[in-house]
Design a protein around this motif. Structure first.
Motif, short mmCIF file in Angstrom:
data_model
loop_
_atom_site.label_atom_id
_atom_site.label_comp_id
_atom_site.label_asym_id
_atom_site.label_seq_id
_atom_site.Cartn_x
_atom_site.Cartn_y
_atom_site.Cartn_z
N HIS A 172 -3.93 2.61 -0.94
CA HIS A 172 -4.42 2.43 0.42
C HIS A 172 -5.45 1.32 0.39
O HIS A 172 -5.69 0.75 -0.67
N LEU A 225 0.87 -1.18 0.00
CA LEU A 225 0.00 0.00 0.00
C LEU A 225 0.91 1.22 0.00
O LEU A 225 1.49 1.58 1.03
N GLN A 232 -7.55 -1.10 12.51
CA GLN A 232 -7.56 -0.70 11.10
C GLN A 232 -6.32 -1.21 10.37
O GLN A 232 -6.40 -1.67 9.23
N LYS A 233 -5.18 -1.14 11.04
CA LYS A 233 -3.95 -1.55 10.37
C LYS A 233 -3.94 -3.04 10.05
O LYS A 233 -3.32 -3.48 9.08
N GLU A 275 0.70 4.52 -0.28
CA GLU A 275 0.52 5.72 0.54
C GLU A 275 0.57 5.42 2.03
O GLU A 275 0.65 6.32 2.86
N ARG A 276 0.47 4.16 2.38
CA ARG A 276 0.40 3.79 3.78
C ARG A 276 1.72 3.19 4.28
O ARG A 276 1.80 2.77 5.44
N ASP A 336 -8.72 1.69 1.42
CA ASP A 336 -10.07 2.22 1.59
C ASP A 336 -10.92 1.64 0.45
O ASP A 336 -10.97 2.18 -0.65
N GLU A 342 -6.04 -3.67 6.91
CA GLU A 342 -5.33 -3.39 5.65
C GLU A 342 -4.64 -4.64 5.12
O GLU A 342 -4.51 -4.84 3.92
#
Ligand SMILES: Cc1cc2nc3c(=O)[nH]c(=O)nc-3n(C[C@H](O)[C@H](O)[C@H](O)COP(=O)(O)OP(=O)(O)OC[C@H]3O[C@@H](n4cnc5c(N)ncnc54)[C@H](O)[C@@H]3O)c2cc1C
Ligand code: FES
Lengths: 399, 465
Positions: free
Chosen positions: B340, B97, B183-184, B99-100, B342, B187
């Motif tokens: 990401h 990911l 949340q992590k 951007e992450r 999302d 992902e």
């Protein structure tokens, strides 16, 4: 576990089923439609195109361009410059088909809804080309496949400096590619080396010369005549690496993509010529116009052709491909490229021995494993039983 | 004379092949009709130059429900005894990911999977373990339902699979919230969502859970000669069992009278008598073009089709590269790459064919099958899901150009994320759009197949018994 709370979770589950059922019940009862994607797909890959000869141009004594338009008014399938059509026509009681590169540009399909194909009357045992020369007039109907093949400029892969090498009728796809690709991208540079036997074999000479005037340095046209008359001042002999280097400069040659189109002889010659360049194979693209015949030892074998449970026993000569044998017997086998590539002739070898050139056949690995072959590049080495799928074009032709 | 069969099967996709095999095995006189000259439907292969490409398959997961229920692979190899060589995949996936700042390799095996997440997201073990256990229960529940079919005892369901019932009406996101999965961690867990094509805040947890468990609990495999090997092995088997198979045989009509099928008519005019037809062609195709007369089409069947919405269609960029994967630095088999995770934003981007904020699933075939291409070369394919409607305004004039734009985006995204250069090594190149995955249900949890006792039917329509 609970998501909201124990009871709610259970109640919601019960409701969920009811909600689902009610969504099914309240949906429209109209006959569903088949979707936009499928419509685009059938425009791009029609099973058959019904064409008619609109116009015939004499390019040389034995090369003619046939302008083919839609006989039924349909929108013709778009293509990429360099692709071919497999045309089907009945001649002397036999339904025969042959691949021909499209010599007009893709934009002409959108502007005028036609394809040009350019046929050279083969010397010796011409068959389809003879049919075209002796019978095709304005209004003659032929059937065509969708455009096929992977012999086209691909920006993701190729250099935008192209060296095109044509042998004889192999010039046809380049007529399409040159116009199209020069027009489409400013960075494109093309050189065309066109190998012909004599000066009067040159098709499209005037067109190419005027294009090279129009495109300035971006298009270089070099006809190479094998045995010219005395008045010929251009290049002579064969298209050798030295000749190419001399014409374009060594640096240009090192950076280009080669597109080679013509009979088998041209390909083996060019393979040898280009070897010292050590160009990665991605930069050498080929279209093979004629597979050399197999070993003819004069033997005739028995070929049993099975289609949908029906059996026909025919003769197959050792030096002739199985597709040719089946076609000659009037059974019109499916075949497009006739050079092992497209897989349209794919059939199952039930019994017998064949010989085939592995370097030619684009056979899938699992097909080899389970006994499938491409009969267009397979030659009988014993009596053979072959299961051949029926050819949909037969029905389209005769209705 | 008109040929007559007990059953005619329309389409030799994996679904049709399985049906033909089962019918032949039970002694029925069977005819399998395929419009193309190749079997397999989606499950096929194609050749460009020196490369034979896998068009669609990324992995065949173990897909065992309750352990005693036969999984797909056991079915293929042990039950149908197909002549197949299957190769085990090295790892589940690598997720990048950009951007992450996420770049992780995830393993098969639930325990290992949880370990990796716990290392990367300290403190997540408890919630992720619960989450994965729940996924297992969901798949077991489906196993029970599909085994019992119409003899389902709902009290047993509630007693043994209570959490299946309690989570059954919620989205995947709601259930992750309820279990407080960080949340992590999500992902790392979510990449497979793109195979279902519904964002996590709308995706039914039941569908998601069973899929996740089936992908991760057992190792996955692929056939050594592309999916065409599976299709060809089925054809071989069906012929040995006495079934008839016709290629280039497009069905144009299914004749029905008084609610009973009596024959099918091929595009080339041949009529075949049969009282039973199994269609592998999609229901929308069957009802929009095949069944005659229209008055014989049951309204309920139309409703069933119309209540669903087309899901993702897939666009795939195929690269035959003239360097080995080692030389190019392609260390992994399966890559999920996105800015990401999302899924709502990624889903919205699927409506725009020129979007750059997208998620691709890439596969380097040589990482599983080293000799799938000649020495010194390798095969890389990049897949994205898009809405069919995104392609609606694309006509034949700009079709090739749009495919180029898409390829540029995917190649650039891959190069940047993995830190390798592909462009100058592209020897063969192709972009194919596949029609929508058949029958993907309306992307609302309300219409998921949650009560459909055959979960396999949803996205992997092939290979369902
Ligand atoms: C890009 C891509 C990636 C994928 N990745 C995976 C993966 O990693 N793992 C996985 O498990 N699955 C994957 N899938 C999904 C999987 O390949 C398909 O869902 C599955 O193979 C569908 O099989 P099927 O038998 O239902 O239908 P299809 O394969 O669609 O077969 C239907 C057949 O019916 C024929 N037919 C239709 N109409 C007629 C007619 N009128 N007359 C005669 N014949 C007809 C068609 O030609 C076709 O052969 C992927 C799919 C795609 C496109
Ligand atoms: S006709 Fe193309 S492979 Fe035989």
């Amino acid at each position: 576990m609970k998501v909201k709370n124990g009871l709610t979770d259970l109640i919601l589950f019960g409701k969920h089923t009811r909600k689902r059922n009610s969504l099914f019940k309240s949906a429209s009862a109209e006959i569903p439609s088949d979707g936009a994607m499928n419509r685009l797909a059938s425009r791009l890959h029609p099973a058959v195109q019904r064409l008619q000869v609109d116009h015939i141009t004499e390019e040389t004594a034995d090369i003619r361009t046939f302008r083919l338009s839609a006989a039924d008014g349909a929108d013709l399938a778009p293509f990429r410059a360099g692709q071919y059509l497999s045309l089907t026509y009945e001649y002397q009681g036999l339904l025969i088909s042959r691949p021909y590169s499209i010599s007009s540009t893709p934009s002409q399909v959108f502007r005028g809804n036609y394809y040009d194909i350019t046929i050279r009357k083969a010397a010796g045992n011409a068959f389809f080309s003879e049919a075209a020369f002796s019978e095709w007039r304005e209004g003659t109907r032929v059937l065509s496949s969708a455009p096929n093949g992977a012999f086209y400029y691909e920006p993701q892969r190729d250099s935008d400096s192209l060296i095109c090498i044509a042998g004889g009728s192999g010039v046809t796809p380049f007529r399409s590619m040159i116009e199209e690709e020069l027009e489409k991208r400013e960075s494109m540079k093309i050189a065309l080396f066109y190998g012909i036997g004599a000066e009067n074999d040159e098709a499209f000479g005037e067109e190419f010369r005027s294009l090279s005037g129009r495109w300035g340095g971006r298009f270089v046209y070099i006809p190479v005549v094998q045995s010219p008359t005395e008045s010929w001042t251009g290049k002579k002999g064969f298209i050798s690496l030295d000749l190419i280097k001399e014409a374009l400069g060594v640096e240009n040659v090192q950076e280009s993509s080669f597109f080679i189109c013509g009979p088998e002889g041209l390909h083996s010659f060019m393979d040898h010529e280009l070897e010292p360049l050590q160009r990665p194979s991605k930069f050498i693209r080929r279209e093979n116009y004629g597979i050399a015949a197999g070993d003819s030892n004069g033997k005739i074998y028995k070929l049993t052709v099975m289609t949908r449970g029906a059996r026909r026993i025919i003769d197959a000569a050792a030096g002739e491909s199985l597709v040719t044998a089946i076609e000659r017997a009037g059974l019109a086998p499916p075949a497009w490229c006739r050079s092992g590539d497209c897989g349209w002739c794919r059939s199952r070898l039930i019994e017998g021995e064949i010989t085939t050139d592995d370097s030619l056949t684009g056979l899938r690995a699992a097909d080899s494993k389970f006994g499938w072959i491409h009969p267009c590049v397979s030659y009988p080495a014993s009596d053979i039983t072959l299961e051949v799928p029926s050819n949909p074009i037969i029905y389209s032709y005769y209705g | 004379m008109m040929k007559k069969y007990d059953a005619v099967i329309i389409g030799a996709g994996l679904g049709g092949l399985t049906a033909a095999y089962e019918l032949c095995r039970s002694g029925k006189k069977t005819l399998l009709l395929e419009q193309h000259n190749l079997p397999g439907g989606f499950a096929t292969s194609f050749i460009r130059g020196r490369f034979e490409f896998e068009p669609s398959l990324h992995e065949l997961p173990g897909m065992r429900g309750a352990d005693e229920a036969p999984g797909v692979i056991r079915y293929l190899l042990e039950d149908a005894e197909l002549d197949l060589r299957l190769v085990t995949l090295p790892e589940a996936y690598r997720i990048i990911l950009t951007e992450r700042g996420v770049d992780a390799r995830m393993s098969f095996g639930i325990d290992k999977f949880i370990d990796i997440i716990d290392t990367l997201v300290p403190g997540s073990r408890d919630s992720v373990s619960k989450y994965m256990k729940l996924c297992r229960e969901i798949q077991d529940a489906f196993g029970y339902l599909s085994e019992k079919q119409d003899k389902i005892n709902y009290l047993t369901v509630l007693r043994k699979y209570g959490d299946f019932v309690r989570t059954g009406s919620y989205t995947a996101e709601e259930v992750a919230d309820a279990l407080a999965v960080p949340q992590k961690a999500r992902e790392l867990i979510y990449p497979y969502w793109c195979y279902l094509g519904v964002p996590m805040d709308r995706l039914s947890f039941s569908i998601w859970g069973t899929m996740l468990n089936s992908y991760l609990s057992k190792e996955a495999v692929i056939p050594s000669m592309r999916s065409h090997e599976i299709a060809s092995a089925f054809i071989d088997k069906i012929e040995k069992l006495g079934g008839d198979i016709w290629f280039n045989a497009k069905v144009e009509k299914i004749n029905v009278a008084d609610g009973k099928i009596n024959s099918v008519v091929l595009a080339d005019g041949e009529v075949i008598a049969a009282s039973h037809v199994v269609s592998n062609a999609s229901p929308s195709r069957v009802f929009s073009t095949l069944v005659q007369p229209e008055s014989e089409i049951p309204p309920a069947a139309c409703r069933n089709v119309n209540a669903r919405r087309e899901g993702f269609s897939l666009a795939v960029v195929y690269l035959g590269l003239n360097k080995s994967r080692e030389e190019l630095g392609l260390t992994d088999y399966s890559y999920f790459i996105a800015p990401h995770m999302d899924t709502r934003k990624l889903y919205d981007a699927s409506y725009d064919i020129e979007a750059t904020e997208l998620m691709q699933a890439a596969v380097c075939l040589n990482s599983a099958i080293p000799n799938c291409s000649p020495p010194g070369t390798c095969i890389l394919t990049m897949t994205i899901g898009q809405q069919t409607s995104a392609w609606e305004d694309v006509g034949p004039e700009n079709y090739f150009q749009k495919k180029q734009i898409l390829a540029d985006t995917l190649i650039a995204q891959f190069e940047a994320a993995v830190g390798c250069s592909l462009r100058e090594h592209i020897e063969e190149f192709e972009v194919l759009l596949r029609r929508p995955l058949p029958d993907t249900p309306e992307p609302e949890t309300g219409l998921s197949t949650v009560m459909n006792p055959n979960p396999g039917i949803q996205s992997f329509r092939g290979l369902c018994r």
